[in-house]
Scaffold this motif. Structure first.
Motif, PDB file in Angstrom:
ATOM      1  N   ALA A   1       0.830  -1.204   0.000  1.00  0.00           N
ATOM      2  CA  ALA A   1       0.000   0.000   0.000  1.00  0.00           C
ATOM      3  C   ALA A   1       0.866   1.256   0.000  1.00  0.00           C
ATOM      4  O   ALA A   1       0.589   2.216  -0.718  1.00  0.00           O
ATOM      5  CB  ALA A   1      -0.940  -0.007   1.210  1.00  0.00           C
ATOM      6  N   ARG A   2       1.931   1.244   0.800  1.00  0.00           N
ATOM      7  CA  ARG A   2       2.809   2.423   0.864  1.00  0.00           C
ATOM      8  C   ARG A   2       3.553   2.632  -0.449  1.00  0.00           C
ATOM      9  O   ARG A   2       3.892   3.773  -0.797  1.00  0.00           O
ATOM     10  CB  ARG A   2       3.799   2.278   2.022  1.00  0.00           C
ATOM     11  CG  ARG A   2       3.154   2.297   3.399  1.00  0.00           C
ATOM     12  CD  ARG A   2       4.195   2.501   4.490  1.00  0.00           C
ATOM     13  NE  ARG A   2       5.153   1.410   4.546  1.00  0.00           N
ATOM     14  CZ  ARG A   2       5.004   0.314   5.279  1.00  0.00           C
ATOM     15  NH1 ARG A   2       3.912   0.162   6.018  1.00  0.00           N
ATOM     16  NH2 ARG A   2       5.926  -0.627   5.292  1.00  0.00           N
ATOM     17  N   ALA A   3       3.814   1.560  -1.178  1.00  0.00           N
ATOM     18  CA  ALA A   3       4.540   1.675  -2.454  1.00  0.00           C
ATOM     19  C   ALA A   3       3.645   2.141  -3.586  1.00  0.00           C
ATOM     20  O   ALA A   3       4.132   2.434  -4.684  1.00  0.00           O
ATOM     21  CB  ALA A   3       5.173   0.331  -2.809  1.00  0.00           C
ATOM     22  N   GLY A   4       2.330   2.216  -3.349  1.00  0.00           N
ATOM     23  CA  GLY A   4       1.427   2.702  -4.379  1.00  0.00           C
ATOM     24  C   GLY A   4       0.761   1.631  -5.204  1.00  0.00           C
ATOM     25  O   GLY A   4       0.174   1.931  -6.245  1.00  0.00           O
ATOM     26  N   VAL A   5       0.804   0.358  -4.766  1.00  0.00           N
ATOM     27  CA  VAL A   5       0.088  -0.711  -5.466  1.00  0.00           C
ATOM     28  C   VAL A   5      -1.414  -0.447  -5.355  1.00  0.00           C
ATOM     29  O   VAL A   5      -1.920  -0.063  -4.298  1.00  0.00           O
ATOM     30  CB  VAL A   5       0.445  -2.085  -4.863  1.00  0.00           C
ATOM     31  CG1 VAL A   5      -0.404  -3.188  -5.476  1.00  0.00           C
ATOM     32  CG2 VAL A   5       1.923  -2.384  -5.067  1.00  0.00           C
ATOM     33  N   LEU A   6      -2.149  -0.666  -6.463  1.00  0.00           N
ATOM     34  CA  LEU A   6      -3.583  -0.382  -6.507  1.00  0.00           C
ATOM     35  C   LEU A   6      -4.384  -1.624  -6.863  1.00  0.00           C
ATOM     36  O   LEU A   6      -3.877  -2.540  -7.529  1.00  0.00           O
ATOM     37  CB  LEU A   6      -3.892   0.707  -7.544  1.00  0.00           C
ATOM     38  CG  LEU A   6      -3.299   2.089  -7.317  1.00  0.00           C
ATOM     39  CD1 LEU A   6      -3.664   2.999  -8.486  1.00  0.00           C
ATOM     40  CD2 LEU A   6      -3.785   2.686  -6.000  1.00  0.00           C
ATOM     41  N   ALA A   7      -5.636  -1.634  -6.442  1.00  0.00           N
ATOM     42  CA  ALA A   7      -6.557  -2.678  -6.882  1.00  0.00           C
ATOM     43  C   ALA A   7      -6.634  -2.659  -8.399  1.00  0.00           C
ATOM     44  O   ALA A   7      -6.740  -1.601  -9.017  1.00  0.00           O
ATOM     45  CB  ALA A   7      -7.943  -2.451  -6.277  1.00  0.00           C
ATOM     46  N   GLY A   8      -6.570  -3.844  -9.009  1.00  0.00           N
ATOM     47  CA  GLY A   8      -6.618  -3.937 -10.462  1.00  0.00           C
ATOM     48  C   GLY A   8      -5.267  -4.020 -11.128  1.00  0.00           C
ATOM     49  O   GLY A   8      -5.180  -4.389 -12.306  1.00  0.00           O
ATOM     50  N   ASP A   9      -4.184  -3.676 -10.410  1.00  0.00           N
ATOM     51  CA  ASP A   9      -2.847  -3.856 -10.969  1.00  0.00           C
ATOM     52  C   ASP A   9      -2.607  -5.336 -11.266  1.00  0.00           C
ATOM     53  O   ASP A   9      -3.129  -6.211 -10.572  1.00  0.00           O
ATOM     54  CB  ASP A   9      -1.772  -3.364  -9.988  1.00  0.00           C
ATOM     55  CG  ASP A   9      -1.684  -1.850  -9.918  1.00  0.00           C
ATOM     56  OD1 ASP A   9      -2.295  -1.183 -10.773  1.00  0.00           O
ATOM     57  OD2 ASP A   9      -1.006  -1.335  -9.006  1.00  0.00           O
ATOM     58  N   VAL A  10      -1.803  -5.621 -12.278  1.00  0.00           N
ATOM     59  CA  VAL A  10      -1.464  -6.998 -12.639  1.00  0.00           C
ATOM     60  C   VAL A  10       0.050  -7.164 -12.551  1.00  0.00           C
ATOM     61  O   VAL A  10       0.802  -6.421 -13.195  1.00  0.00           O
ATOM     62  CB  VAL A  10      -1.960  -7.352 -14.051  1.00  0.00           C
ATOM     63  CG1 VAL A  10      -1.521  -8.767 -14.433  1.00  0.00           C
ATOM     64  CG2 VAL A  10      -3.472  -7.236 -14.141  1.00  0.00           C
ATOM     65  N   ILE A  11       0.506  -8.121 -11.748  1.00  0.00           N
ATOM     66  CA  ILE A  11       1.928  -8.413 -11.615  1.00  0.00           C
ATOM     67  C   ILE A  11       2.308  -9.419 -12.691  1.00  0.00           C
ATOM     68  O   ILE A  11       1.774 -10.531 -12.735  1.00  0.00           O
ATOM     69  CB  ILE A  11       2.261  -8.979 -10.224  1.00  0.00           C
ATOM     70  CG1 ILE A  11       1.874  -7.966  -9.134  1.00  0.00           C
ATOM     71  CG2 ILE A  11       3.743  -9.321 -10.117  1.00  0.00           C
ATOM     72  CD1 ILE A  11       2.063  -8.487  -7.718  1.00  0.00           C
ATOM     73  N   VAL A  12       3.220  -9.026 -13.577  1.00  0.00           N
ATOM     74  CA  VAL A  12       3.611  -9.891 -14.695  1.00  0.00           C
ATOM     75  C   VAL A  12       5.004 -10.481 -14.514  1.00  0.00           C
ATOM     76  O   VAL A  12       5.377 -11.418 -15.229  1.00  0.00           O
ATOM     77  CB  VAL A  12       3.528  -9.126 -16.033  1.00  0.00           C
ATOM     78  CG1 VAL A  12       2.092  -8.715 -16.330  1.00  0.00           C
ATOM     79  CG2 VAL A  12       4.451  -7.907 -16.031  1.00  0.00           C
ATOM     80  N   ALA A  13       5.786  -9.932 -13.585  1.00  0.00           N
ATOM     81  CA  ALA A  13       7.128 -10.463 -13.334  1.00  0.00           C
ATOM     82  C   ALA A  13       7.525 -10.149 -11.905  1.00  0.00           C
ATOM     83  O   ALA A  13       7.059  -9.161 -11.308  1.00  0.00           O
ATOM     84  CB  ALA A  13       8.145  -9.869 -14.314  1.00  0.00           C
ATOM     85  N   ILE A  14       8.371 -11.012 -11.337  1.00  0.00           N
ATOM     86  CA  ILE A  14       8.890 -10.823  -9.980  1.00  0.00           C
ATOM     87  C   ILE A  14      10.399 -10.945 -10.040  1.00  0.00           C
ATOM     88  O   ILE A  14      10.933 -11.934 -10.570  1.00  0.00           O
ATOM     89  CB  ILE A  14       8.295 -11.859  -9.010  1.00  0.00           C
ATOM     90  CG1 ILE A  14       6.775 -11.680  -8.909  1.00  0.00           C
ATOM     91  CG2 ILE A  14       8.930 -11.721  -7.622  1.00  0.00           C
ATOM     92  CD1 ILE A  14       6.098 -12.727  -8.061  1.00  0.00           C
ATOM     93  N   ASP A  15      11.095  -9.928  -9.548  1.00  0.00           N
ATOM     94  CA  ASP A  15      12.561  -9.870  -9.621  1.00  0.00           C
ATOM     95  C   ASP A  15      13.048 -10.071 -11.046  1.00  0.00           C
ATOM     96  O   ASP A  15      14.054 -10.761 -11.301  1.00  0.00           O
ATOM     97  CB  ASP A  15      13.187 -10.905  -8.677  1.00  0.00           C
ATOM     98  CG  ASP A  15      13.008 -10.538  -7.217  1.00  0.00           C
ATOM     99  OD1 ASP A  15      12.934  -9.327  -6.926  1.00  0.00           O
ATOM    100  OD2 ASP A  15      12.923 -11.448  -6.380  1.00  0.00           O
ATOM    101  N   GLY A  16      12.328  -9.475 -11.996  1.00  0.00           N
ATOM    102  CA  GLY A  16      12.722  -9.522 -13.395  1.00  0.00           C
ATOM    103  C   GLY A  16      12.405 -10.814 -14.111  1.00  0.00           C
ATOM    104  O   GLY A  16      12.659 -10.942 -15.311  1.00  0.00           O
ATOM    105  N   LYS A  17      11.808 -11.778 -13.410  1.00  0.00           N
ATOM    106  CA  LYS A  17      11.521 -13.088 -13.995  1.00  0.00           C
ATOM    107  C   LYS A  17      10.027 -13.184 -14.294  1.00  0.00           C
ATOM    108  O   LYS A  17       9.205 -12.956 -13.400  1.00  0.00           O
ATOM    109  CB  LYS A  17      11.937 -14.190 -13.028  1.00  0.00           C
ATOM    110  CG  LYS A  17      11.966 -15.575 -13.625  1.00  0.00           C
ATOM    111  CD  LYS A  17      12.547 -16.550 -12.600  1.00  0.00           C
ATOM    112  CE  LYS A  17      12.674 -17.940 -13.171  1.00  0.00           C
ATOM    113  NZ  LYS A  17      13.249 -18.898 -12.192  1.00  0.00           N
ATOM    114  N   PRO A  18       9.651 -13.494 -15.537  1.00  0.00           N
ATOM    115  CA  PRO A  18       8.218 -13.608 -15.854  1.00  0.00           C
ATOM    116  C   PRO A  18       7.516 -14.598 -14.929  1.00  0.00           C
ATOM    117  O   PRO A  18       8.089 -15.622 -14.538  1.00  0.00           O
ATOM    118  CB  PRO A  18       8.215 -14.102 -17.306  1.00  0.00           C
ATOM    119  CG  PRO A  18       9.521 -13.646 -17.860  1.00  0.00           C
ATOM    120  CD  PRO A  18      10.497 -13.729 -16.720  1.00  0.00           C
TER     121      PRO A  18
END
Length: 483
Positions: free
Chosen positions: A175-192
């Protein structure tokens, strides 16, 4: 106000899962087989809150126990043979299994094949039915205790394995980083996402960092956020005075103690207001759900009488109804419920109950539309199946599924807070109705428009203005009587 009734926590209520009987194929006509599910994404809870990769499950979701469930979600489609699996279908499966074992280019492990088959049974049912392995089943109840190590989001894994944010949890790193409802995470640590193993890719030791790549509606391209993990201890209820006489209660999720905490916060606000509030803003924005019974308890604190919610499924055990026990803690003071596209499941139940009973006005944007009930069915090996067994219905008899709750007063998001560059009226997709394979609802109606997240303080200001209008209307008859 009578003491709140003792209610079983439907979210985690479970029952043994019995085996399926086999039957020989009949004549030339095809015979239906009962789908069994099991892959996990999600929520809600969050809501869940699936066997998909997610940090915290929604569950959103108030869940109800049920007997073995027949093949479809149609409440009228009962079939006495629905729990039988035709022998012809078993033979077809075995033929494919053998073909893979004998001819696939690389050797394939038996356990891998069986796990893939089990997950495939659930994959096309709906986004919330899932197979939970032992570890996932053990962490499934964390939304009721609200303690784990991660970034603090409610996730739903989509069919392409990307992770959709149902809602960031208040006060967490996400929440503090600005993540919003509806965002889609497509990669984690640069890895799809498709290349990531494990079911909890965002969890990790407190203090460690993770980089997530996000696709957001209205943004031209994906962007990265680096977030430091923490021990997430969710406080489900917070409150404050907005102005003299006007209180504010924020419900971020529904946990086992939410009902009791809500009563405590309301009583404290009443004391600050000199004994009685003139009105209350109840903020359910980005509340992904949780325990249905907690939402019922909050509704009961604000209702003198009337239905709160009902659930209906294919078997009698899925049919439940909750009614108010009497005693309005605010003694009729007006209430405005603030919602947005991240309000899901039990949050929608609460908003619908108060609106249908003419106890509150709903302000914000259309809610998520997570109107289905999941039951956790434990298997003998420690794993579990999370299976959709019923739908929620508001007191007026309307299903929440896919359509959500449409506010009485609609608000628009501040583009500066959501980081969007799309023009007003651009398509928005934060909704159950856009999830592949979702249970059909009433969203096909002409003019359907998904909701938007509403971050920031401006929606609270708008809700307070609406509350003052209601307080003025409520005060007028009393003034007339004094005259």
């Amino acid at each position: 106000m009578r003491p709140a009734p003792v209610l079983l926590p439907l979210l985690l209520l479970a029952m043994p899962f019995t085996g399926l009987a086999l039957e020989a194929p009949r004549d030339p006509s095809p015979v239906q087989s009962a789908p069994v599910e099991g892959v996990a994404p999600q929520p809600e809870p969050v809501d869940a809150e699936d066997a998909h990769d997610h940090e915290h499950q929604d569950e959103g979701e108030g869940e109800d126990a049920a007997a073995p469930v027949p093949a479809t979600d149609d409440p009228d489609g009962g079939d006495a043979t629905g729990s039988r699996v035709p022998m012809a279908e078993i033979q077809r499966y075995v033929a494919v299994y053998r073909a893979i074992k004998e001819a696939y280019v690389d050797p394939v492990d038996d356990r891998f094949l069986m796990q893939s088959a089990i997950e495939g049974l659930l994959m096309d049912l709906d986004p919330h039915s899932a197979y939970l392995d032992r570890d996932e089943a053990e962490t499934f109840d964390e939304q009721t205790s609200g303690a784990y190590e991660g970034i603090g989001v409610e996730l739903l894994q989509q069919q392409d394995r990307t992770l959709k944010i149902v809602a960031p949890i208040d006060g967490t790193p996400a929440a503090r980083a600005g993540v919003l409802a509806g965002d889609v995470i497509v990669a984690i640590d640069g890895k799809p996402i498709a290349q990531i193993e494990g079911s909890e890719p965002l969890r990790g030791p407190a203090g460690s960092k993770v980089s997530i790549t996000i696709v957001r509606e209205g943004r031209d391209r994906p962007f990265d956020l680096e977030i430091q993990r923490e021990t997430i201890r969710v406080t489900s209820v917070r409150s404050r005075m907005l102005e003299p006489g006007y209180g504010y209660v924020r419900l971020s999720t529904f946990q086992a103690d939410t009902g009791a905490d809500f009563r405590k916060h309301v009583d404290e606000l009443q004391a600050k207001a000199g004994g009685r509030l003139r009105g209350l803003v109840l903020d359910l924005r980005s509340n992904p759900g949780g325990l249905l019974t907690a939402a019922v308890q909050v509704a009961d604190e604000l209702l003198e009488s009337g239905a709160i919610v009902s659930t209906r499924g294919r078997v009698p055990a899925s049919d439940t109804r909750f009614d108010a026990t009497g005693g309005d803690r605010l003694e009729g003071a007006p209430v405005v419920v603030l919602v947005d596209a991240g309000s899901a499941s039990a949050a929608e139940v609460l908003a619908g109950a108060l609106r249908d009973n003419e106890r509150a006005r709903v302000v914000g944007s259309r809610t998520f539309g997570k109107g289905s009930v999941q039951t956790l069915l434990p298997l003998g090996n420690g794993d579990s199946v999370k299976l959709t067994t019923a739908r929620y219905y508001t007191p007026s008899g309307r299903s929440i599924q896919a359509s959500g709750i449409v506010p009485d007063v609609e608000l628009q998001p501040d583009p500066k807070l959501i980081g969007g560059t799309a023009p007003t009226g651009a398509p928005r997709t934060v909704t159950e109705a856009t999830l592949p394979g979702h249970l059909r609802g009433e969203e096909e109606g002409e003019g359907y428009q998904p909701g938007s997240p509403l971050p920031g303080d401006a929606p609270i200001t708008a809700a307070l203005a609406e509350l003052k209008k209601l307080a003025g209307v409520a005060a007028a008859p009393a003034a007339a009587r004094r005259e």
